[in-house]
Design a protein around this motif. Structure first.
Motif, mmCIF file in Angstrom:
data_model
loop_
_atom_site.group_PDB
_atom_site.id
_atom_site.type_symbol
_atom_site.label_atom_id
_atom_site.label_comp_id
_atom_site.label_asym_id
_atom_site.label_seq_id
_atom_site.Cartn_x
_atom_site.Cartn_y
_atom_site.Cartn_z
ATOM 1 N N ALA A 18 -5.113 -2.467 13.160
ATOM 2 C CA ALA A 18 -5.383 -2.779 11.764
ATOM 3 C C ALA A 18 -4.204 -3.549 11.185
ATOM 4 N N THR A 19 -4.378 -4.063 9.980
ATOM 5 C CA THR A 19 -3.375 -4.930 9.375
ATOM 6 C C THR A 19 -2.487 -4.142 8.441
ATOM 7 N N ASN A 20 -1.305 -3.771 8.884
ATOM 8 C CA ASN A 20 -0.316 -3.153 8.012
ATOM 9 C C ASN A 20 0.665 -4.222 7.563
ATOM 10 N N MET A 21 1.807 -3.819 6.995
ATOM 11 C CA MET A 21 2.818 -4.782 6.601
ATOM 12 C C MET A 21 3.315 -5.549 7.826
ATOM 13 N N LYS A 22 3.185 -4.964 8.992
ATOM 14 C CA LYS A 22 3.496 -5.648 10.245
ATOM 15 C C LYS A 22 2.747 -4.914 11.346
ATOM 16 N N ARG A 23 2.730 -5.493 12.510
ATOM 17 C CA ARG A 23 2.140 -4.817 13.656
ATOM 18 C C ARG A 23 2.999 -3.590 13.988
ATOM 19 N N GLY A 51 -2.371 4.382 7.292
ATOM 20 C CA GLY A 51 -1.174 5.185 7.466
ATOM 21 C C GLY A 51 -0.544 4.847 8.816
ATOM 22 N N HIS A 52 0.647 5.401 9.073
ATOM 23 C CA HIS A 52 1.393 4.979 10.262
ATOM 24 C C HIS A 52 2.422 6.025 10.647
ATOM 25 N N GLY A 53 2.772 6.018 11.913
ATOM 26 C CA GLY A 53 3.885 6.825 12.362
ATOM 27 C C GLY A 53 5.165 6.376 11.682
ATOM 28 N N ILE A 54 6.092 7.320 11.488
ATOM 29 C CA ILE A 54 7.337 7.005 10.789
ATOM 30 C C ILE A 54 8.419 7.989 11.224
ATOM 31 N N GLY A 55 9.642 7.543 11.208
ATOM 32 C CA GLY A 55 10.781 8.385 11.595
ATOM 33 C C GLY A 55 12.024 7.528 11.566
ATOM 34 N N THR A 56 12.517 7.135 12.735
ATOM 35 C CA THR A 56 13.603 6.155 12.797
ATOM 36 C C THR A 56 13.056 4.743 12.792
ATOM 37 N N ILE A 57 11.736 4.620 12.775
ATOM 38 C CA ILE A 57 11.032 3.345 12.675
ATOM 39 C C ILE A 57 10.139 3.420 11.437
ATOM 40 N N HIS A 104 7.287 1.506 10.588
ATOM 41 C CA HIS A 104 5.864 1.490 10.943
ATOM 42 C C HIS A 104 5.728 1.628 12.456
ATOM 43 N N ALA A 105 5.244 2.768 12.893
ATOM 44 C CA ALA A 105 5.112 3.067 14.316
ATOM 45 C C ALA A 105 3.717 3.611 14.585
ATOM 46 N N GLU A 106 3.442 3.907 15.844
ATOM 47 C CA GLU A 106 2.216 4.617 16.190
ATOM 48 C C GLU A 106 2.369 6.096 15.787
ATOM 49 N N PRO A 107 1.291 6.799 15.504
ATOM 50 C CA PRO A 107 -0.075 6.302 15.540
ATOM 51 C C PRO A 107 -0.478 5.619 14.237
ATOM 52 N N GLN A 108 -1.429 4.712 14.301
ATOM 53 C CA GLN A 108 -2.065 4.248 13.090
ATOM 54 C C GLN A 108 -2.989 5.359 12.594
ATOM 55 N N VAL A 109 -2.952 5.611 11.310
ATOM 56 C CA VAL A 109 -3.757 6.686 10.727
ATOM 57 C C VAL A 109 -4.821 6.047 9.845
ATOM 58 N N LEU A 110 -6.008 5.882 10.385
ATOM 59 C CA LEU A 110 -7.096 5.282 9.638
ATOM 60 C C LEU A 110 -7.643 6.274 8.623
ATOM 61 N N HIS A 111 -8.100 5.745 7.501
ATOM 62 C CA HIS A 111 -8.613 6.598 6.433
ATOM 63 C C HIS A 111 -10.133 6.662 6.430
#
Length: 305
Positions: free
Chosen positions: A32-37, A222-228, A230-237
């Motif tokens: 999906a299209t987030n702020m970046k891949r 939505g997206h994985g997050i931590g030290t990155i 935008h990361a995996e997983p993508q969280v579709l709504h």
């Protein structure tokens, strides 16, 4: 921070090795299209890293709460941006949206031609779905709704949260779309449990939006997050078998449903490469929390306190 190795079982429960499923050598489902891949690194917290993640998330939540309390008719979104910057820097943190994404070179992303994000937070008014750019020209007026999206980097960890705020007295439609977005977020969070899967989050959100005949944005997730950021997983709504996966304790990701008064479809402003509008120019509202999957269920990391 723990990361899944290339030869370990994929986090999504497919039974394949990570490198053959969600890893660099193979992709499962549409991007999906987030702020970046998104980066394909799944963010897994450990007892050693979790305190820093909690601190970054709590800071973002506290900044958002303080800024939202100041929203009233007559202020500009640039004032909001300045408040966010001031509070972030005073806390010894950095605003993650500023100049984002640095060094990103995906030619499919029109943002690359326009430059990085120019401000410290996102302010999305009325028909703007997400990634609204703060401006001295955007003066909030009575009846508006505005989503304020704050992300902080503190000690190398990202905390990400947003809230839609009423400016003065909202219309009946503004109240409906905003309160439904708030409820959709909480229902999505309730579905987070290690016995459940990603699709359960989208199913809960879509079901509630359908009940009120409102649209659920599909292009932004939505997206994985931590030290990155935008990361995996993508969280579709919305429920999509093509983007499913098992929820695992230690995973951290955002849930951030964007709910539209009309169609779920959106349009990117090609002039700035960032601002996303509802296609029919009807209202949109969004709420966001960063979530940790625990052994017993979940923890909302972006609560003020």
């Amino acid at each position: 921070m723990g990361k899944i190795g290339r030869n370990e079982p994929c986090w999504c429960g497919s039974g394949k090795k990570f490198k053959k499923c969600h890893g660099p050598l193979g992709e499962k489902g549409p991007i999906a299209t987030n702020m970046k891949r998104p980066d394909r690194s799944v963010q897994i917290m450990t007892p050693e890293t979790l305190p820093k993640m909690r601190a970054a998330c709590r800071l973002a939540a506290n900044i958002l709460a303080e800024v939202c309390d100041k929203v009233k008719p007559g202020i500009t979104t640039l004032e909001i941006d300045n408040w966010v910057l001031d509070l972030t820097l005073k806390a010894g943190a950095y605003p993650a949206p500023l100049n984002y994404p640095k060094g990103h070179t995906d030619p499919r992303n029109p943002v690359i031609k326009k430059g990085g994000f120019p401000k410290n937070c996102c302010t999305s008014i009325n028909e703007i779905v997400c990634h609204g750019i703060p401006s001295a020209d955007d003066v909030l007026k009575d009846g508006d709704i505005v989503n304020i999206d704050v992300t902080c980097i503190l000690d190398g960890y990202f905390g990400d949260t947003s809230r839609t705020v009423y400016v003065g007295t909202p219309s009946e439609e503004a109240r409906l779309v905003t309160e439904t977005a708030r409820e959709c977020l909480m229902l999505g969070i309730e579905a987070v449990h290690p016995k459940n899967r990603l699709i359960d989050i989208g199913r809960a959100i879509q079901k509630h939006a359908d009940k009120h005949k409102l649209g659920v944005v599909r292009e932004y997730t939505g997206h994985g997050i931590g030290t990155i950021f935008h990361a995996e997983p993508q969280v579709l709504h919305y429920p999509s078998p093509a983007n499913d996966g098992q929820l695992t304790p230690g995973m951290t990701f955002t849930i951030e449903p964007m709910i539209n008064a009309g169609t779920w479809e959106t349009e990117l402003d090609q002039r700035d490469g960032w601002t996303v509008y509802t296609l029919d120019r009807r209202l949109s509202a969004q709420f966001e929390h960063t979530i940790l999957v625990t052994d017993e269920g979940h923890e909302i990391l972006t609560l003020p306190g």
